[in-house]
Scaffold this motif. Structure first.
Motif, mmCIF file in Angstrom:
data_model
loop_
_atom_site.group_PDB
_atom_site.id
_atom_site.type_symbol
_atom_site.label_atom_id
_atom_site.label_comp_id
_atom_site.label_asym_id
_atom_site.label_seq_id
_atom_site.Cartn_x
_atom_site.Cartn_y
_atom_site.Cartn_z
ATOM 1 N N TYR A 3 0.846 -1.195 0.000
ATOM 2 C CA TYR A 3 0.000 0.000 0.000
ATOM 3 C C TYR A 3 0.885 1.250 0.000
ATOM 4 O O TYR A 3 1.795 1.357 0.826
ATOM 5 N N LEU A 4 0.625 2.150 -0.926
ATOM 6 C CA LEU A 4 1.403 3.387 -0.993
ATOM 7 C C LEU A 4 0.567 4.542 -0.438
ATOM 8 O O LEU A 4 -0.639 4.617 -0.678
ATOM 9 N N CYS A 5 1.246 5.412 0.261
ATOM 10 C CA CYS A 5 0.554 6.523 0.896
ATOM 11 C C CYS A 5 1.398 7.786 0.719
ATOM 12 O O CYS A 5 2.620 7.711 0.771
ATOM 13 N N ALA A 6 0.739 8.911 0.480
ATOM 14 C CA ALA A 6 1.482 10.170 0.321
ATOM 15 C C ALA A 6 1.066 11.156 1.405
ATOM 16 O O ALA A 6 -0.026 11.044 1.976
ATOM 17 N N ILE A 7 1.964 12.103 1.651
ATOM 18 C CA ILE A 7 1.740 13.061 2.743
ATOM 19 C C ILE A 7 1.758 14.482 2.199
ATOM 20 O O ILE A 7 2.591 14.810 1.366
ATOM 21 N N SER A 8 0.868 15.318 2.709
ATOM 22 C CA SER A 8 0.979 16.745 2.399
ATOM 23 C C SER A 8 1.025 17.518 3.713
ATOM 24 O O SER A 8 0.145 17.382 4.563
ATOM 25 N N ASN A 9 2.069 18.301 3.876
ATOM 26 C CA ASN A 9 2.196 19.125 5.079
ATOM 27 C C ASN A 9 1.430 20.426 4.811
ATOM 28 O O ASN A 9 1.963 21.356 4.240
ATOM 29 N N ILE A 10 0.172 20.447 5.208
ATOM 30 C CA ILE A 10 -0.668 21.581 4.793
ATOM 31 C C ILE A 10 -0.515 22.796 5.715
ATOM 32 O O ILE A 10 -0.989 23.877 5.400
ATOM 33 N N ILE A 44 -4.566 20.126 -3.852
ATOM 34 C CA ILE A 44 -5.246 19.307 -4.872
ATOM 35 C C ILE A 44 -4.216 18.805 -5.887
ATOM 36 O O ILE A 44 -4.229 17.631 -6.285
ATOM 37 N N LYS A 45 -3.298 19.681 -6.270
ATOM 38 C CA LYS A 45 -2.239 19.293 -7.227
ATOM 39 C C LYS A 45 -1.418 18.126 -6.644
ATOM 40 O O LYS A 45 -1.138 17.146 -7.332
ATOM 41 N N GLU A 46 -1.082 18.237 -5.381
ATOM 42 C CA GLU A 46 -0.301 17.175 -4.736
ATOM 43 C C GLU A 46 -1.109 15.871 -4.652
ATOM 44 O O GLU A 46 -0.568 14.792 -4.821
ATOM 45 N N ALA A 47 -2.407 16.005 -4.375
ATOM 46 C CA ALA A 47 -3.251 14.797 -4.286
ATOM 47 C C ALA A 47 -3.333 14.104 -5.654
ATOM 48 O O ALA A 47 -3.302 12.867 -5.743
ATOM 49 N N LYS A 48 -3.407 14.900 -6.714
ATOM 50 C CA LYS A 48 -3.457 14.320 -8.074
ATOM 51 C C LYS A 48 -2.142 13.606 -8.384
ATOM 52 O O LYS A 48 -2.132 12.525 -8.970
ATOM 53 N N LEU A 49 -1.034 14.222 -7.964
ATOM 54 C CA LEU A 49 0.269 13.596 -8.182
ATOM 55 C C LEU A 49 0.371 12.294 -7.383
ATOM 56 O O LEU A 49 0.856 11.270 -7.881
ATOM 57 N N ALA A 55 -0.590 6.134 -5.099
ATOM 58 C CA ALA A 55 -0.921 6.174 -3.664
ATOM 59 C C ALA A 55 -2.412 5.910 -3.484
ATOM 60 O O ALA A 55 -3.229 6.405 -4.256
ATOM 61 N N VAL A 56 -2.749 5.120 -2.452
ATOM 62 C CA VAL A 56 -4.172 4.889 -2.150
ATOM 63 C C VAL A 56 -4.627 5.777 -0.999
ATOM 64 O O VAL A 56 -5.809 5.975 -0.774
ATOM 65 N N GLY A 57 -3.655 6.318 -0.273
ATOM 66 C CA GLY A 57 -3.983 7.208 0.844
ATOM 67 C C GLY A 57 -3.261 8.536 0.703
ATOM 68 O O GLY A 57 -2.144 8.592 0.174
ATOM 69 N N PHE A 58 -3.909 9.593 1.165
ATOM 70 C CA PHE A 58 -3.317 10.927 1.088
ATOM 71 C C PHE A 58 -3.552 11.584 2.445
ATOM 72 O O PHE A 58 -4.687 11.764 2.873
ATOM 73 N N CYS A 59 -2.453 11.912 3.104
ATOM 74 C CA CYS A 59 -2.537 12.364 4.490
ATOM 75 C C CYS A 59 -2.369 13.875 4.605
ATOM 76 O O CYS A 59 -1.383 14.438 4.126
ATOM 77 N N LEU A 60 -3.354 14.513 5.219
ATOM 78 C CA LEU A 60 -3.338 15.969 5.407
ATOM 79 C C LEU A 60 -2.779 16.257 6.797
ATOM 80 O O LEU A 60 -3.461 16.038 7.801
ATOM 81 N N VAL A 61 -1.542 16.723 6.835
ATOM 82 C CA VAL A 61 -0.853 16.902 8.113
ATOM 83 C C VAL A 61 -0.778 18.378 8.479
ATOM 84 O O VAL A 61 -0.440 19.213 7.638
ATOM 85 N N LYS A 84 -13.556 16.148 -3.756
ATOM 86 C CA LYS A 84 -14.334 16.487 -4.954
ATOM 87 C C LYS A 84 -13.540 16.199 -6.237
ATOM 88 O O LYS A 84 -14.090 15.816 -7.252
ATOM 89 N N GLU A 85 -12.226 16.379 -6.157
ATOM 90 C CA GLU A 85 -11.386 16.303 -7.360
ATOM 91 C C GLU A 85 -10.648 14.981 -7.533
ATOM 92 O O GLU A 85 -10.300 14.600 -8.637
ATOM 93 N N VAL A 86 -10.326 14.330 -6.412
ATOM 94 C CA VAL A 86 -9.444 13.153 -6.496
ATOM 95 C C VAL A 86 -10.036 11.980 -5.714
ATOM 96 O O VAL A 86 -10.417 12.135 -4.553
ATOM 97 N N ASP A 87 -10.068 10.828 -6.359
ATOM 98 C CA ASP A 87 -10.579 9.627 -5.705
ATOM 99 C C ASP A 87 -9.430 8.962 -4.932
ATOM 100 O O ASP A 87 -8.702 8.129 -5.472
#
Ligand code: SF4
Length: 276
Positions: A3-10, A44-49, A55-61, A84-87
């Motif tokens: 499982y791949l997961c990505a992180i965004s330091n918001i 949103i750009k990072e989530a699309k990437l 990645a199946v998970g996207f973490c809002l930190v 709304k934009e990314v599944d």
């Protein structure tokens, strides 16, 4: 299956807490990039990437001890917009939280909440004096009580003893989370902790201990993977990990996602198309 997961330091830096391992603490002058709110378009750009990188998970930190009303509103706004934009499955990681706040996150489309225990209950006062380990544990319980999936793990190599490592494992077992992010301390000369006190062999041993103790749980190689294992991180998958953070970490660049995917393909690992 990996499982791949990505992180965004918001929301980055300026944290009031004194966690000795953390570059985002205002107590230490690490010189990271600091900002209150990343623009929603950027997230949103990072989530699309992340999605493009499988990645199946996207973490809002968000940095900081916990959620304020304003921060909660911002995280919910970001979550709505991304959804709304990314599944992609959204994970919140916003510090200590009460049930009412977690319910709001859930309504905004967040399914999972990450709150690490960091280390053992007994060792915690050695790495943080501004809040307690019990508070962290309580947030984990809150997460489960409101019906969010819990991700909780910690950092190895902070100077904790073997007894501490078993103690953290026991606490995590008690919580029985969906996922356990294991971090390996990344030293920084501006932090009070300047050395990683764990070897690669020990790291592999502990991954296998986690796997033995929680056979069905996702075990994620999180921060410090590159430093700990260099290009031999596949060994950590063999030891029992089945998830990796892809792309950048909170304040440190990660491996290039393509390189990780190529490595997984080379060793015949299948990349999961959805969360467990
Ligand atoms: S509370 Fe979180 S962001 Fe703040 S210093 Fe501790 S680990 Fe870092």
């Amino acid at each position: 299956m990996i499982y791949l997961c990505a992180i965004s330091n918001i929301s980055s830096g300026n944290c009031s807490e004194d966690c000795k391992f953390c570059t985002q603490s205002a107590h230490y002058n690490v010189g990271i990039e600091k900002y209150k709110e990343k623009s929603i378009d950027e997230v949103i750009k990072e989530a699309k990437l992340a999605k493009a990188n499988k990645a199946v998970g996207f973490c809002l930190v968000t940095a900081g001890k916990g959620l304020t009303d304003k921060k909660l509103e911002y995280v919910c706004e970001v979550a709505f917009a991304v959804k709304k934009e990314v599944d992609i499955s959204l994970i919140g990681c916003n510090g200590t939280a009460i049930k009412e706040q977690l319910i709001e996150l859930k309504k905004a489309g967040i399914k999972n909440y990450n709150h690490n225990l960091e280390t053992s209950k007994e060792f915690y006062e050695n790495i943080c004096t501004t809040h307690s380990w019990d508070e962290r544990f309580e947030t984990c319980l809150n997460v489960q009580e409101v019906g969010l999936n819990l991700c909780t793990g910690g950092i190895l190599g902070l100077g904790e003893s073997e007894k501490d490592r078993y103690s953290m494992l026991e606490s995590i077992k008690e919580l029985n989370p969906m996922s356990i992010p294991l971090n390996f301390f990344i030293p920084n000369e501006k932090l009070p902790l300047t050395k990683t006190k764990i070897t690669k062999e020990e790291a592999l041993f502990w991954i296998s201990e986690y796997r033995k103790t929680l056979p069905e749980t996702m075990i994620m190689l999180a921060g410090g993977r590159e430093l700990m294992f260099e290009d031999k991180w596949i060994e950590a998958l063999r030891a029992g990990a089945n998830s990796i953070v892809i792309g950048n970490y909170l304040t440190i660049k990660g491996e290039i996602a393509n390189k990780d995917i190529q490595m997984l393909t080379k060793y015949n690992y299948q990349i999961a198309k959805s969360c467990q």
